[in-house]
Design an enzyme around this catalytic site. Structure first.
Site, short mmCIF file in Angstrom:
data_model
loop_
_atom_site.label_atom_id
_atom_site.label_comp_id
_atom_site.label_asym_id
_atom_site.label_seq_id
_atom_site.Cartn_x
_atom_site.Cartn_y
_atom_site.Cartn_z
N LYS A 28 43.79 -12.07 -19.01
CA LYS A 28 43.74 -10.71 -18.49
C LYS A 28 44.10 -10.68 -17.01
O LYS A 28 43.57 -11.51 -16.28
CB LYS A 28 42.32 -10.18 -18.67
N LYS B 284 40.66 -14.68 -16.30
CA LYS B 284 40.69 -13.30 -15.80
C LYS B 284 40.95 -13.33 -14.30
O LYS B 284 40.23 -13.97 -13.55
CB LYS B 284 39.35 -12.62 -16.10
C1 PBG Z 1 34.42 -5.61 -15.79
C2 PBG Z 1 35.77 -5.31 -16.31
C3 PBG Z 1 36.92 -4.86 -15.62
C4 PBG Z 1 37.88 -4.62 -16.60
C5 PBG Z 1 37.33 -4.98 -17.82
N1 PBG Z 1 36.05 -5.42 -17.61
C6 PBG Z 1 37.13 -4.54 -14.20
C7 PBG Z 1 36.99 -5.57 -13.16
O1 PBG Z 1 36.87 -6.76 -13.43
O2 PBG Z 1 36.96 -5.15 -12.01
C8 PBG Z 1 39.27 -4.06 -16.34
C9 PBG Z 1 39.92 -3.40 -17.50
C10 PBG Z 1 41.11 -2.59 -17.20
O3 PBG Z 1 41.61 -2.51 -16.06
O4 PBG Z 1 41.61 -1.97 -18.14
N2 PBG Z 1 34.25 -6.74 -15.05
#
Ligand code: PBG
Length: 342
Positions: free
Chosen positions: A262, A208
């Site tokens: 992601k 991620k």
């Molecule tokens: C929580 C999380 C995030 C997303 C999913 N879980 C945001 C982040 O890491 O700041 C993003 C999902 C999206 O943009 O659709 N940590």
């Protein structure tokens, strides 16, 4: 005679020919639909930053789940917005927490629908970070200053394990840690095993990235960090591909059943490489920014939204993802089932 001329166009000559030779097909079976639940009653409030997405409350989520299930979508992914936040995010593992209550409502109304829960503290902490902030007694009361607010990895993992366990107790089928702390999959797996939830699967946000494409989501989830950013725990977009492979390998070793890359669109190379390297189910998150780029361009009349959606999701599939987590899930399902979109 000479060598036969290469004529690729023969394979594109008609719709039937194109269908015959296609290798990538979108399927409703691959879709996961993210949903936002917040404390409250009777809510179905449009999310300003995300077209066609809503904040639901635990008493309205069941109707939405039934609609999702009627489109044959196999799973939803729940994000919770608690009534109150604190510095450790304690609402995240509250027995009557917003996600815990929603899981029960969904399971009652649509038992066949898989419930996946996002496991992360950022929506629950008052500072908006994904973990607890290291105590710096010598710096009190400026503990949370920009310079000193480091995330404390291992104590965070313990809290994430508590959170995942409480989701499992409420009936979640899959828990999905998105925090990017080191070792959290092992903590979560251990907590699940110890408490008799060995059948609950873990879908880890394994690779991620610290991405600008989460912008619309941060507003929807009210999880923008109050200071600093997530670059000390989420991956650097320019890091080596091998670093992403190492993250994924570690999560599998620690007990993840499904691994995720992601965002998706700017990381198709990572998805393709992970597909070659690993056999386990691979998910890709078509994140909020990717979704809104298409929705807003379509609303401005700049492109054909439906065609762009199908092309983008096909590319993620073609790169090698088995599972598509997308706010387009209902739209795609309608297209695949020949129902009108919107
Ligand atoms: C929580 C999380 C995030 C997303 C999913 N879980 C945001 C982040 O890491 O700041 C993003 C999902 C999206 O943009 O659709 N940590």
């Amino acid at each position: 005679m000479g060598f036969p001329k290469i004529r690729m166009r023969r394979l594109r000559s008609s719709d039937s020919m194109r269908r015959l030779v296609r290798q990538t097909a979108l399927s409703v079976d691959d879709l996961v639909y993210p949903l936002f639940v917040r404390q409250g009653k009777g809510l179905k409030a449009p999310i300003k930053t995300m077209t066609d997405c809503f904040h639901f409350s635990p008493d309205t989520i069941a109707a939405e789940a039934v609609e999702v299930a009627s489109l044959n979508i196999p799973a939803v992914l729940l994000f919770g917005l608690p009534g109150k936040k604190d510095d450790i995010g304690s609402q995240a593992w509250a027995e009557d927490g917003v996600v815990q209550r929603s899981i029960k409502e969904i399971k009652k109304a649509a038992p066949q629908l898989l419930v996946i829960t996002d496991v992360c503290l950022c929506e629950y902490t008052d500072h908006g970070h994904c973990g607890v902030i290291k105590a710096c007694p010598e710096l009190v009361p400026k503990v949370r200053s920009r310079e000193n607010g480091k995330i404390d990895n291992d104590p965070t993992c313990e809290l994430l394990a508590k959170m995942a366990l409480s989701h499992a107790q409420a009936g979640a089928d899959i828990v999905a840690p998105s925090d990017m702390m080191d070792g959290r999959v092992r903590y979560i797996r251990e907590a699940l095993e110890k408490n008799g939830f060995e059948n609950v699967a873990i879908m880890s946000y394994a690779a991620k990235y610290a991405s600008a494409f989460y912008g619309p989501f941060r507003d929807a989830a009210e999880s923008t960090p109050a200071f600093g950013d997530r670059k000390t725990y989420q991956m650097d977009p320019a890091a080596s591909t091998e670093q992403a492979m190492a993250e994924i390998a570690l999560d599998i070793e620690e007990g993840a059943d499904i691994v995720m890359v992601k965002p998706a669109l700017a990381y198709l190379d990572i998805i393709a490489r992970a597909r070659q390297r690993f056999d386990c189910p691979l998910a890709a998150y078509n994140v909020s920014g990717e979704y809104m780029m298409i929705k807003s361009a379509a609303a401005a009349g700049l492109l054909d939204g439906k065609a762009a959606m199908l092309e983008l999701l096909t590319s993620i599939k073609r790169a090698g993802a088995d599972i598509l987590i997308t706010y387009f899930a209902k739209d795609v399902a309608k297209v695949l089932l020949d129902k009108p979109m919107g």
